[in-house]
Design a protein around this motif. Structure first.
Motif, PDB file in Angstrom:
ATOM      1  N   ALA A 233       0.828  -1.207   0.000  1.00 26.29           N
ATOM      2  CA  ALA A 233       0.000   0.000   0.000  1.00 26.29           C
ATOM      3  C   ALA A 233       0.862   1.257   0.000  1.00 26.29           C
ATOM      4  CB  ALA A 233      -0.925  -0.009   1.206  1.00 26.29           C
ATOM      5  N   GLY A 234       0.420   2.260  -0.745  1.00 26.12           N
ATOM      6  CA  GLY A 234       1.136   3.526  -0.808  1.00 26.12           C
ATOM      7  C   GLY A 234       1.168   4.068  -2.223  1.00 26.12           C
ATOM      8  N   ARG A 235       1.923   5.169  -2.412  1.00 27.24           N
ATOM      9  CA  ARG A 235       2.082   5.800  -3.728  1.00 27.24           C
ATOM     10  C   ARG A 235       3.517   5.579  -4.185  1.00 27.24           C
ATOM     11  NH1 ARG A 235       0.235  11.826  -5.587  1.00 27.24           N
ATOM     12  NH2 ARG A 235      -1.729  11.005  -4.761  1.00 27.24           N
ATOM     13  N   HIS A 236       3.684   4.929  -5.318  1.00 26.21           N
ATOM     14  CA  HIS A 236       5.005   4.539  -5.800  1.00 26.21           C
ATOM     15  C   HIS A 236       5.295   5.223  -7.139  1.00 26.21           C
ATOM     16  CE1 HIS A 236       4.676   1.454  -2.702  1.00 26.21           C
ATOM     17  NE2 HIS A 236       3.495   1.136  -3.220  1.00 26.21           N
ATOM     18  N   GLY A 237       6.364   6.027  -7.178  1.00 22.56           N
ATOM     19  CA  GLY A 237       6.680   6.794  -8.367  1.00 22.56           C
ATOM     20  C   GLY A 237       7.448   6.005  -9.413  1.00 22.56           C
ATOM     21  N   ASP A 238       7.094   6.244 -10.678  1.00 17.74           N
ATOM     22  CA  ASP A 238       7.802   5.640 -11.800  1.00 17.74           C
ATOM     23  C   ASP A 238       8.716   6.666 -12.471  1.00 17.74           C
ATOM     24  OD1 ASP A 238       8.193   3.445 -13.771  1.00 17.74           O
ATOM     25  OD2 ASP A 238       7.280   4.890 -15.144  1.00 17.74           O
ATOM     26  N   GLY A 239       8.444   7.953 -12.201  1.00 21.05           N
ATOM     27  CA  GLY A 239       9.184   9.019 -12.857  1.00 21.05           C
ATOM     28  C   GLY A 239       8.290   9.771 -13.819  1.00 21.05           C
ATOM     29  N   GLY A 240       8.628  11.042 -14.071  1.00 15.51           N
ATOM     30  CA  GLY A 240       7.832  11.825 -15.004  1.00 15.51           C
ATOM     31  C   GLY A 240       6.426  12.094 -14.532  1.00 15.51           C
ATOM     32  N   GLY A 241       6.211  12.068 -13.197  1.00 12.69           N
ATOM     33  CA  GLY A 241       4.884  12.365 -12.655  1.00 12.69           C
ATOM     34  C   GLY A 241       3.943  11.184 -12.624  1.00 12.69           C
ATOM     35  N   LEU A 242       4.399   9.997 -13.057  1.00 11.57           N
ATOM     36  CA  LEU A 242       3.549   8.807 -13.058  1.00 11.57           C
ATOM     37  C   LEU A 242       3.699   8.061 -11.739  1.00 11.57           C
ATOM     38  CD1 LEU A 242       1.677   6.797 -14.555  1.00 11.57           C
ATOM     39  CD2 LEU A 242       3.744   5.666 -15.394  1.00 11.57           C
ATOM     40  N   TYR A 243       2.550   7.702 -11.142  1.00 14.91           N
ATOM     41  CA  TYR A 243       2.555   6.992  -9.856  1.00 14.91           C
ATOM     42  C   TYR A 243       1.626   5.788  -9.916  1.00 14.91           C
ATOM     43  CZ  TYR A 243       4.696  11.218  -7.924  1.00 14.91           C
ATOM     44  OH  TYR A 243       5.530  12.273  -7.665  1.00 14.91           O
TER      45      TYR A 243
END
Length: 400
Positions: free
Chosen positions: A21-31
């Motif tokens: 659970a949580g917010r995981h960043g991929d880069g470029g504003g994508l989560y």
């Protein structure tokens, strides 16, 4: 020839499937956002050129890109890139992005996952999606949700409308929910076809036949109880307790020792197992305690342990016991009706006392709002009289 650009980022397919659970960043504003329920969805955060929020700061906005079970990692990256390009041009993606409608099955599966925390229990959650799987997906599952209209809905409902009316009614409700969600996400417009079909009376009226659980005559309960008392099986003990309490099968079989207050002589069944969604206190009589207290020695979490350690009896255990006893045409749930008839005809108990003993809601919402008591003491008197009668410990006479 058009070549697809391979986009990259921090996430991988395996991480998308297994991150907690949580917010995981991929880069470029994508989560990737993972809810506590396990539902996974994509969002992209962009700053729209030349646009300001109410405080005068650059307009930074999050946009949903769909569930991770529907939108792949690469698709999410491509959509995120599209949104960033629009934002750099001063275009708000909310109004300018071209959105591809998911299929009916894809959106239904996403709705099911998103609603998992709201199901009363796992069984209800499974029934919700299984109805769509059996009767809707084979016919409209592959259609984009914006292509589902009245003919497609009727294609699902008509074959079972009269033969399996209750199933068809539930199917229509579930199709309606999926299409309502599709509209809220911008994939559809106009009125829901399920609503149109209902209001137009397109399908024939079906007079529902009430189904009653077969009940044993109250006069026959003492003989049954005596037979059960001579059996050592846990299913026999569970059925004895069910007869005495008038509780539902799931309430009894899910009963754990931490719900039992032997000193105060109360069993509190939690809201999660109650049909009403509210916890229910059951007054414990001498006869009830005589059934359950010897079972403490088993050291199980559950009062009525099944074949597996620390697991309850199966839902069919008591009914199968009745069949082995060659008692046909009687259901376990029917003992609630048996108690109710006895309470009215023999005990002459006030309606509200008898109904509350069965955990039924009494009166209107307004009346219940002003009535805070669950009539525990009065219900205890009634249950003592019923327990003595059912167990054969004392002939019953009308209550005062």
């Amino acid at each position: 020839m058009v070549f697809s650009v391979a986009l990259s980022g921090k996430l991988t397919k395996k991480l998308v499937e297994n991150l907690g659970a949580g917010r995981h960043g991929d880069g470029g504003g994508l989560y990737l956002v993972v809810d506590p329920s396990g539902a996974r969805r994509w969002i992209v955060r962009v700053v729209i050129k030349g646009q300001r929020n109410r405080k005068g700061a650059p307009l930074r906005t999050d946009f949903g890109l769909g569930g991770a079970n529907i939108v792949t990692l690469n698709q999410a990256r491509e959509r995120a890139l599209e949104y960033r390009r629009m934002a750099r041009q001063g275009l708000n993606p909310r109004y300018n992005a071209a959105r591809e409608a998911p299929t009916f099955e894809e959106l239904a599966q996403q709705v099911h996952i998103e609603r998992l925390p709201t199901w009363k229990n796992a069984k209800h959650g499974a029934q919700w999606i299984n109805t769509l799987r059996d009767y809707a997906f084979p016919k409209i599952g592959r259609l984009p949700v914006d292509a589902v209209g009245q003919p497609e809905v009727l294609m699902c409902l008509s074959p079972i409308w009269t033969e399996k009316h209750e199933t068809a009614r539930r199917l229509s409700q579930r199709i309606k929910i999926v299409l309502d969600v599709a509209k809220s996400k911008g994939f559809r417009s106009g009125e829901n076809p399920v609503t149109t079909i209902s209001e137009a009376g397109v399908l024939p009226k079906v007079k529902a036949k009430p189904k009653h659980h077969e009940a044993m005559r109250w006069q026959d309960v003492p003989a049954l109880y005596a037979d059960l008392a001579g059996r050592s099986a846990i299913s026999a003990k569970a059925l004895m307790f069910t007869c005495l309490t008038g509780a539902r099968t799931g309430e009894v079989l899910g009963m754990t020792w931490d719900e039992v207050d032997a000193e105060r002589r109360i069993w509190t069944c939690p809201a999660v197992r109650m049909k009403s969604g509210e916890s229910h206190r059951v007054p414990l009589t001498d006869e009830m305690l005589a059934v359950v207290e010897p079972l403490r020695a088993m050291g199980s979490k559950y009062v009525f342990e099944g074949q597996k350690r620390h697991k309850p009896l199966s839902n069919m255990s008591m009914l199968m016991l009745l069949r082995r006893m060659q008692i046909e045409g009687v259901t376990v749930h029917g003992f609630r009706s048996t108690f109710r008839v006895w309470a009215a005809e023999i005990a002459r108990a006030p309606r509200e006392v008898a109904e509350m003993s069965l955990a039924h809601k009494v009166g209107s919402e307004v009346e219940r709002a002003y009535s805070r008591s669950d009539l525990l003491d009065r219900r205890r008197e009634l249950m003592i009289a019923w327990s003595r009668f059912a167990s054969g410990n004392q002939p019953i006479s009308a209550l005062d």
